[in-house]
Design a protein around this motif. Structure first.
Motif, mmCIF file in Angstrom:
data_model
loop_
_atom_site.group_PDB
_atom_site.id
_atom_site.type_symbol
_atom_site.label_atom_id
_atom_site.label_comp_id
_atom_site.label_asym_id
_atom_site.label_seq_id
_atom_site.Cartn_x
_atom_site.Cartn_y
_atom_site.Cartn_z
ATOM 1 N N GLU A 245 0.832 -1.202 0.000
ATOM 2 C CA GLU A 245 0.000 0.000 0.000
ATOM 3 C C GLU A 245 0.870 1.257 0.000
ATOM 4 O OE1 GLU A 245 -2.143 -1.082 3.520
ATOM 5 O OE2 GLU A 245 -3.949 -1.579 2.375
ATOM 6 N N LYS A 246 1.996 1.174 0.678
ATOM 7 C CA LYS A 246 2.911 2.309 0.723
ATOM 8 C C LYS A 246 3.453 2.603 -0.675
ATOM 9 C CE LYS A 246 6.424 4.196 3.804
ATOM 10 N NZ LYS A 246 7.288 3.938 4.968
ATOM 11 N N LYS A 247 3.676 1.572 -1.454
ATOM 12 C CA LYS A 247 4.147 1.742 -2.823
ATOM 13 C C LYS A 247 3.098 2.492 -3.660
ATOM 14 C CE LYS A 247 6.715 0.709 -6.489
ATOM 15 N NZ LYS A 247 8.055 1.274 -6.713
ATOM 16 N N LYS A 248 1.824 2.153 -3.479
ATOM 17 C CA LYS A 248 0.744 2.834 -4.201
ATOM 18 C C LYS A 248 0.653 4.298 -3.796
ATOM 19 C CE LYS A 248 -2.139 -1.315 -4.721
ATOM 20 N NZ LYS A 248 -3.405 -1.970 -4.313
ATOM 21 N N ILE A 249 0.844 4.549 -2.501
ATOM 22 C CA ILE A 249 0.819 5.932 -2.012
ATOM 23 C C ILE A 249 1.952 6.738 -2.643
ATOM 24 C CG2 ILE A 249 1.169 7.367 0.043
ATOM 25 C CD1 ILE A 249 -0.323 5.205 1.636
ATOM 26 N N PHE A 250 3.127 6.131 -2.714
ATOM 27 C CA PHE A 250 4.276 6.783 -3.340
ATOM 28 C C PHE A 250 3.972 7.142 -4.790
ATOM 29 C CE2 PHE A 250 8.392 6.493 -5.645
ATOM 30 C CZ PHE A 250 9.078 7.501 -4.986
ATOM 31 N N GLU A 251 3.337 6.229 -5.507
ATOM 32 C CA GLU A 251 2.984 6.469 -6.912
ATOM 33 C C GLU A 251 1.985 7.614 -7.034
ATOM 34 O OE1 GLU A 251 4.381 5.140 -9.570
ATOM 35 O OE2 GLU A 251 5.737 4.030 -8.238
ATOM 36 N N TRP A 252 1.053 7.698 -6.083
ATOM 37 C CA TRP A 252 0.075 8.792 -6.134
ATOM 38 C C TRP A 252 0.752 10.142 -5.970
ATOM 39 C CZ3 TRP A 252 -1.574 12.822 -3.072
ATOM 40 C CH2 TRP A 252 -2.752 13.463 -3.478
ATOM 41 N N PHE A 253 1.683 10.216 -5.008
ATOM 42 C CA PHE A 253 2.393 11.473 -4.793
ATOM 43 C C PHE A 253 3.189 11.875 -6.037
ATOM 44 C CE2 PHE A 253 2.319 10.544 -0.034
ATOM 45 C CZ PHE A 253 1.353 11.486 0.214
ATOM 46 N N LYS A 254 3.847 10.910 -6.665
ATOM 47 C CA LYS A 254 4.604 11.195 -7.885
ATOM 48 C C LYS A 254 3.689 11.738 -8.980
ATOM 49 C CE LYS A 254 6.672 7.397 -8.972
ATOM 50 N NZ LYS A 254 7.592 6.483 -9.678
ATOM 51 N N MET A 255 2.541 11.112 -9.136
ATOM 52 C CA MET A 255 1.609 11.510 -10.183
ATOM 53 C C MET A 255 1.155 12.956 -9.991
ATOM 54 S SD MET A 255 -2.003 9.700 -11.206
ATOM 55 C CE MET A 255 -2.783 10.184 -9.645
ATOM 56 N N GLN A 256 0.915 13.355 -8.732
ATOM 57 C CA GLN A 256 0.457 14.720 -8.467
ATOM 58 C C GLN A 256 1.503 15.753 -8.851
ATOM 59 O OE1 GLN A 256 -2.739 15.189 -7.761
ATOM 60 N NE2 GLN A 256 -2.745 12.945 -7.891
ATOM 61 N N LEU A 257 2.762 15.467 -8.570
ATOM 62 C CA LEU A 257 3.815 16.423 -8.918
ATOM 63 C C LEU A 257 4.011 16.508 -10.422
ATOM 64 C CD1 LEU A 257 6.575 15.939 -6.202
ATOM 65 C CD2 LEU A 257 4.919 17.777 -6.429
ATOM 66 N N LYS A 258 3.852 15.397 -11.116
ATOM 67 C CA LYS A 258 3.987 15.422 -12.571
ATOM 68 C C LYS A 258 2.857 16.218 -13.209
ATOM 69 C CE LYS A 258 6.491 11.058 -13.065
ATOM 70 N NZ LYS A 258 6.421 9.669 -13.564
#
Length: 564
Positions: free
Chosen positions: A256-269
């Motif tokens: 789940e932490k990996k998915k959260i990390f991906e969400w944060f990356k997507m927002q900055l992009k």
């Protein structure tokens, strides 16, 4: 004292919230005055004048009150006064417990018990009917009630909450799609309610996915809406969301932490959340410390560098590349075996000033001052069109020469700072002054005065050197009251007559045009101040006498003058 009818309902609500949040400080009460400070984005001063326990005048230093309105800061202070007066009363009446303020845990508990007692005597059918009417007419409460009575809440289906957030946003938006200063507080409070009521409940149920999704929707809404947030509510709410994110990261599984990390990356992009991006940048850099995230972080940072490197604006490109380049270097520097990786990175982005500054600091840490000086000289040439950067490089060179004990080079760099790179900076001027004997300095300072630009504010240097005759000339020749009031304290002993002439000149300029009562009050305040100068009382009497004749058709002005 009756005072609540003086305020609009939404202003009362905001004032009460400030009061409950203990934002009222330095609270003082005298028979004729209530004085306090209220914390917001700035610290606002509030004065409330009383006569026979009734309000006769109110003042606050906030922009809203400056327009002639009664503001939330005044209301907060009056709530504090009311609470203080109630605390002096022995015992609480039954209705006051039930409908009174809840500013302390003790009072809240008393009110809670009173409400429980009220409900205990009500027929269940009456309660059910009343609750039914409420839930049918308020979808937000219906969603919340369903979540309370259903063990799983609305797990996996966050759209009901999102709909309520959209409704709240539309309610506060004006016709121009903007939330103004007067709506901003209520908007923030409405969003905070989801944190207090729904996110906390989800966390207690260990429904971290729903909590994360709801927090994210609030965060994105907060970052994308156009709003006048002068009181700083956006940052306060974003800080709370950030703390919830940290708590969620500490409790979820690795997948789940990996998915959260991906969400944060997507927002900055996507870059749709304006300055709130900093919160996500911070969480990406400071959290996800596990080894598995190292390469993911570096790959992502390289993507962000590449994104900014394609910007058309020189400033945006330099700032973005520099910011993310430093984050890349921070990560690789944690690995003692990454020397070659760092050197390759330096070469690739050497034109970026932030990268070179980072390298210079590393040289300084290693006491490799000669290499640092070489890079600084190179940087002065590369960034010659950017005065701020050149000044920073010069300061660093000065610092290195001082560490090396190279007095001649240090002094030469200090002169450059005073006359070229940081023209008018009083601190560097004082530092240079310390390098010369008193007699020699008298010669050197005249050379500086001769070479300083006229618009640099030379009066500060005259004041430093106690050259009060020159300082007075600057004050007299300046426009308005700024320099006059800035240096009055050091000039009034020797030059009271000249200062009074300057006041008279400026205050007569102000009086020429018809204006508001507030303007006339400011004139009276200036006259009162003039009376404190030697010979000022007589001067003020003459001015007032002249004004009463010259402006006899201005009743508001004459009324204010009568209070002098």
């Amino acid at each position: 004292m009756k005072w609540k009818e003086l305020f609009a309902p939404h202003i009362l609500t905001r004032g009460y919230n400030y009061f409950c949040d203990n934002e009222v400080e330095s609270f003082e009460v005298s028979p004729n005055l209530i004085r306090a400070k209220v914390l917001g984005t700035d610290e606002y001063k509030v004065d409330i004048s009383l006569r026979n326990d009734e309000i006769v005048d109110m003042y606050c230093s906030c922009p809203y009150a400056d327009e002639g309105h009664y503001c939330k800061h005044m209301a907060a202070v009056l709530y504090e006064y009311e609470s203080d007066e109630q605390d002096k009363t022995v015992g609480d009446a039954k209705d006051r417990i039930l409908f009174g303020n809840m500013d302390t845990p003790k009072k809240y508990q008393k009110k809670r018990e009173a409400v429980k007692k009220l409900l205990s005597g009500v027929d269940r059918d009456v309660l059910a009917s009343y609750l039914l009417d409420i839930l049918l007419n308020d979808e937000k409460l219906l969603v919340r009630f369903y979540s309370i009575v259903n063990e799983e809440g609305l797990q996996g289906d966050i759209k009901y909450y999102q709909r309520q957030i959209d409704i709240i946003t539309d309610k506060h938006l004006g016709r121009d799609g903007f939330i103004d200063y007067y709506e901003a507080d209520d908007f923030i409070l409405d969003l905070e309610e989801f944190l207090d009521e729904d996110v906390i409940r989800m966390m207690e149920r260990a429904d971290y996915q729903s909590a994360f999704e709801l927090l994210n929707y609030i965060f994105i809404t907060l970052g994308s809406v156009e709003m006048d947030d002068s009181d700083g509510g956006t940052s306060i709410l974003a800080d709370r969301i950030y703390r919830f994110w940290i708590e969620i990261l500490a409790k979820v599984k690795a997948s789940e932490k990996k998915k959260i990390f991906e969400w944060f990356k997507m927002q900055l992009k996507a870059s749709n959340i304006d300055y709130l991006e900093e919160y996500i940048e911070q969480i990406i850099m400071e959290e996800f410390k596990e080894k598995g995230f190292r390469q993911d972080k570096l790959t992502f940072i390289e993507e962000m560098i590449d994104k900014y490197d394609r910007k058309e604006s020189d400033w945006s490109r330099s700032y973005g590349v520099g910011k993310w380049a430093l984050r890349y270097l921070e990560i690789v520097s944690e690995d003692v075996n990454s020397e070659q990786e760092r050197l390759t990175f330096y070469q690739k982005y050497w034109k970026n000033s932030s990268v070179r500054k980072y390298y210079i600091d590393l040289c300084m840490e290693k006491n490799d001052y000669e290499k640092a000086i070489r890079v600084l000289d190179e940087s002065i040439l590369l960034d010659k069109d950017y005065r701020g950067l050149v000044a920073d490089y010069s300061k660093k060179k000065k610092e290195i020469y001082l560490l090396q004990g190279n007095k001649e080079a240090y002094l030469n760099e200090l002169w450059k700072l005073v006359l070229e790179h940081e023209v008018g900076d009083l601190d560097f001027y004082k530092e240079l002054k310390k390098q010369y004997p008193k007699e020699e300095w008298l010669i050197q300072r005249e050379e500086i005065f001769k070479r300083l630009p006229k618009n640099i504010g030379i009066e500060r240097f005259y004041n430093e050197e106690k050259l009060y005759d020159r300082l007075l000339k600057c004050v007299i020749e300046s426009g308005g009251f700024y320099l006059l009031q800035e240096y009055e304290s050091v000039l009034k002993k020797d030059y009271p007559e000249q200062l009074l002439r300057k006041y008279e000149l400026e205050i007569n300029k102000m009086a020429i045009h018809t204006n508001t009562r507030k303007h006339y009050k400011n004139l009276v305040l200036l006259l009162q101040h003039m009376q404190k100068l030697k010979g000022g009382s007589k001067e003020v009497q003459e001015i007032v006498k002249q004004w009463r004749i010259q402006y006899k058709t201005r009743p508001a002005m004459l009324d204010e003058l009568s209070k002098l």
